[in-house]
Motif scaffolding. Structure first.
Motif, PDB file in Angstrom:
ATOM      1  N   LEU A  18       0.826  -1.215   0.000  1.00 19.88           N
ATOM      2  CA  LEU A  18       0.000   0.000   0.000  1.00 19.88           C
ATOM      3  C   LEU A  18       0.859   1.264   0.000  1.00 19.88           C
ATOM      4  CD1 LEU A  18      -2.785  -1.018   2.548  1.00 19.88           C
ATOM      5  CD2 LEU A  18      -2.911  -1.019   0.060  1.00 19.88           C
ATOM      6  N   GLY A 102      -4.320   6.552  -3.450  1.00 25.41           N
ATOM      7  CA  GLY A 102      -5.131   5.344  -3.303  1.00 25.41           C
ATOM      8  C   GLY A 102      -4.864   4.305  -4.370  1.00 25.41           C
ATOM      9  N   ALA A 111      -6.379  -1.359  -1.202  1.00 26.60           N
ATOM     10  CA  ALA A 111      -6.263   0.103  -1.223  1.00 26.60           C
ATOM     11  C   ALA A 111      -7.624   0.780  -1.134  1.00 26.60           C
ATOM     12  CB  ALA A 111      -5.552   0.546  -2.496  1.00 26.60           C
ATOM     13  N   ALA A 112      -8.674   0.080  -1.580  1.00 29.92           N
ATOM     14  CA  ALA A 112     -10.010   0.672  -1.582  1.00 29.92           C
ATOM     15  C   ALA A 112     -10.773   0.426  -0.288  1.00 29.92           C
ATOM     16  CB  ALA A 112     -10.815   0.119  -2.759  1.00 29.92           C
ATOM     17  N   ALA A 113     -10.218  -0.371   0.619  1.00 31.67           N
ATOM     18  CA  ALA A 113     -10.968  -0.777   1.811  1.00 31.67           C
ATOM     19  C   ALA A 113     -10.364  -0.174   3.078  1.00 31.67           C
ATOM     20  CB  ALA A 113     -10.968  -2.299   1.924  1.00 31.67           C
ATOM     21  N   PRO A 114     -11.194   0.078   4.107  1.00 30.90           N
ATOM     22  CA  PRO A 114     -10.659   0.502   5.409  1.00 30.90           C
ATOM     23  C   PRO A 114      -9.857  -0.638   6.037  1.00 30.90           C
ATOM     24  CG  PRO A 114     -13.025   0.938   5.247  1.00 30.90           C
ATOM     25  CD  PRO A 114     -12.668   0.052   4.096  1.00 30.90           C
ATOM     26  N   ARG A 173      -9.338   3.956   5.134  1.00 26.51           N
ATOM     27  CA  ARG A 173      -8.484   3.735   3.964  1.00 26.51           C
ATOM     28  C   ARG A 173      -7.146   4.404   4.234  1.00 26.51           C
ATOM     29  NH1 ARG A 173      -9.765   6.719  -0.187  1.00 26.51           N
ATOM     30  NH2 ARG A 173      -8.603   5.486  -1.715  1.00 26.51           N
ATOM     31  N   ASP A 176      -6.879   7.854   2.757  1.00 21.40           N
ATOM     32  CA  ASP A 176      -7.580   8.888   3.521  1.00 21.40           C
ATOM     33  C   ASP A 176      -6.754   9.319   4.727  1.00 21.40           C
ATOM     34  OD1 ASP A 176      -9.691   8.769   1.761  1.00 21.40           O
ATOM     35  OD2 ASP A 176     -10.831   7.340   2.970  1.00 21.40           O
TER      36      ASP A 176
END
Length: 485
Positions: A18, A102, A111-114, A173, A176
């Motif tokens: 990530l 992201g 990368a798209a998930a918390p 994320r 974020d």
């Protein structure tokens, strides 16, 4: 200065994918102000921690700074090598640029998930203390542990320093989380170590566009990030408002630079939280005073972005509501806030907006039951105050005039304010304030104006009435006497 990012995701070493930084290598990145290194103190399937270490070169930083004539030792001996600041935010933004976007081709679903995250910063300067850290991070979903660092643990009576040990825990994320840190590190420090250019608005929108517009402290964050430059702050709010009407509805416009921007909180006032914001208490006090007077027609002299106008229009017994401001931009903000283009005709018929300066006679000021000067007089140069008094009290002569202004004695309660060199009095709450009066000075001015123009006056506190320094805001209610000229 140091920042750590940890996760207990399984396998936790996916954090390397990530961040686009391999856990088995130390990576080094040269910057104009020093060297940034990324390494992993721990990297197991159960827990992985990435550390960003920024080593500042004070000599290089001083030589590349803007103030080349400054030969003081403070250029070289300061907290920049140790305390997280805008320099760390710059390094984070560059080193983790792809992660902030992201993007992760190897683990796109990750990368798209918390994911569970823990952020650690051992030394963070924070204007306003732990409370400000909670106010900016908690609404974003973080559990915040902000602990003041004592000046010297051997001498607890010396109290705490302005530095915090900050630890954040949450499921977000990673992109974020990085963008939030990029914006909020310099916000907490309330300073930037580089020139704030117009492109800073672009950086703020890119990093904060997904969360800033709905953040309850968006005004404080935007103003601090942009160095309280009103021109850039106005642009940032306009850009955020373009995200949609639902967002625009929630945005508070920024503080104006001109004397008429009287309906917004001064920067220092934002730093003292707890309970109802002082700006809200002012509005409630002014509205209550207007109700007591029985006024039906009201003119807001210095209406700013129109918050008070909206509140007056929500009360149908105010049959005529007028907003006046010296700033055309402020009137545009007011029109947008009030949604004049969509306003029902009966409501629109009660409203008037026009541009004018309060130090020049204008026949449009006359004929109202009450006038409001909320946080306006302190923006007027003292030599021009007499002109404002004559225009409002001597020529327009409303039945009632309500004036609010800061109480200078209360400024010692705001951590961000510093003593003015050699003056022995606290700094002003807003960079555009021309003066701030203590209670005695305000009472003297009130008595003088009332006597000269045929009014009687009552002074009331607004906000917490501190037994030592009085309230943060002082309000005078002037009532025209029958024999007044």
């Amino acid at each position: 200065m140091l920042l750590t990012i940890s996760t207990t995701l399984r396998p936790a070493t996916d954090l390397g994918f990530l961040l686009h930084k391999h856990p088995d290598r130390v990576q080094e990145f040269g910057r104009s102000f020093g060297t940034a290194r990324v390494f992993y103190p721990e990297a197991t399937a159960e827990r992985c921690t990435a550390a960003l270490l920024l080593e500042i070169d004070p000599v290089r930083l001083a030589r590349t700074g803007r103030n080349l004539a400054d030969t003081s030792l403070a250029q070289y001996v300061n907290d920049r090598p140790y305390a997280a600041s805008s320099l760390l935010a710059v390094a984070l933004g560059d080193v983790f640029r792809t992660a902030r976007l992201g993007r992760c081709d190897a683990r796109p679903e990750l990368a798209a998930a918390p994911i569970p995250l823990e952020i650690g910063i051992p030394a963070l300067p924070c204007t306003g203390g732990p409370e400000i850290a909670h106010r900016v991070f908690a609404p974003l979903g973080w559990a915040v542990d902000a602990r003041p660092i004592p000046l010297d643990e051997r001498f607890p009576e010396w109290g705490d320093s302005r530095y915090l040990r900050l630890r954040l825990r949450g499921e977000l994320r990673l992109a974020d989380a990085l963008n939030q840190l990029y914006v909020l590190l310099p916000v907490l420090d309330s300073a930037k170590h580089y020139w704030i250019a117009p492109d800073e608005v672009d950086k703020l929108i890119r990093a904060g566009g997904g969360w800033l517009a709905t953040h309850p402290e968006r005004a404080l964050i935007t103003r601090r990030y942009l160095g309280r430059r009103a021109d850039l702050t106005r642009e940032a709010f306009a850009r955020l408002a373009e995200l949609g009407d639902d967002v625009a509805e929630s945005l508070e416009p920024p503080v104006e630079e001109d004397p008429a921007a009287g309906d917004e909180a001064a920067p220092a006032e934002e730093e003292r939280g707890g309970g109802t914001p002082l700006n809200t208490l002012r509005h409630e006090a002014v509205l209550a005073a207007l109700e007591e007077t029985g006024a039906r027609t009201v003119i807001d002299l210095g209406c700013g972005s129109g918050r008070l106008l909206a509140e007056l229009l929500d009360r149908p017994h105010f049959t005529k509501v007028t907003g006046v401001d010296v700033s055309a931009h402020a009137l545009g903000l007011a029109a947008r806030r009030l949604r004049i283009d969509r306003m029902p005709e009966p409501r629109h018929a009660r409203l008037q907006l026009f541009q004018a300066a309060l130090t020049y006679t204008d026949p449009r000021f006359a004929g109202y039951d009450a006038a409001v000067l909320m946080e306006v007089i302190e923006h007027v140069d003292p030599p021009r105050l007499a002109a404002l008094e004559k225009v409002v009290f001597g020529t327009a002569r409303p039945g009632h005039v309500i004036v609010t202004t800061p109480n200078a004695e209360y400024n010692v309660r705001y951590p961000g304010l510093r003593e003015r060199a050699g003056s022995g009095r606290p700094a002003l709450r807003h960079p555009d304030h021309r003066f701030e009066w203590d209670r005695r000075e305000f009472a003297g001015w009130t008595a003088h104006v009332a006597s000269r123009y045929g009014y009687r006056a009552e002074i009331r506190p607004v906000g917490d009435d501190d037994p030592e320094v009085g309230p943060p805001t002082q309000m005078a209610i002037f009532t025209r006497t029958e024999g007044g000229r």
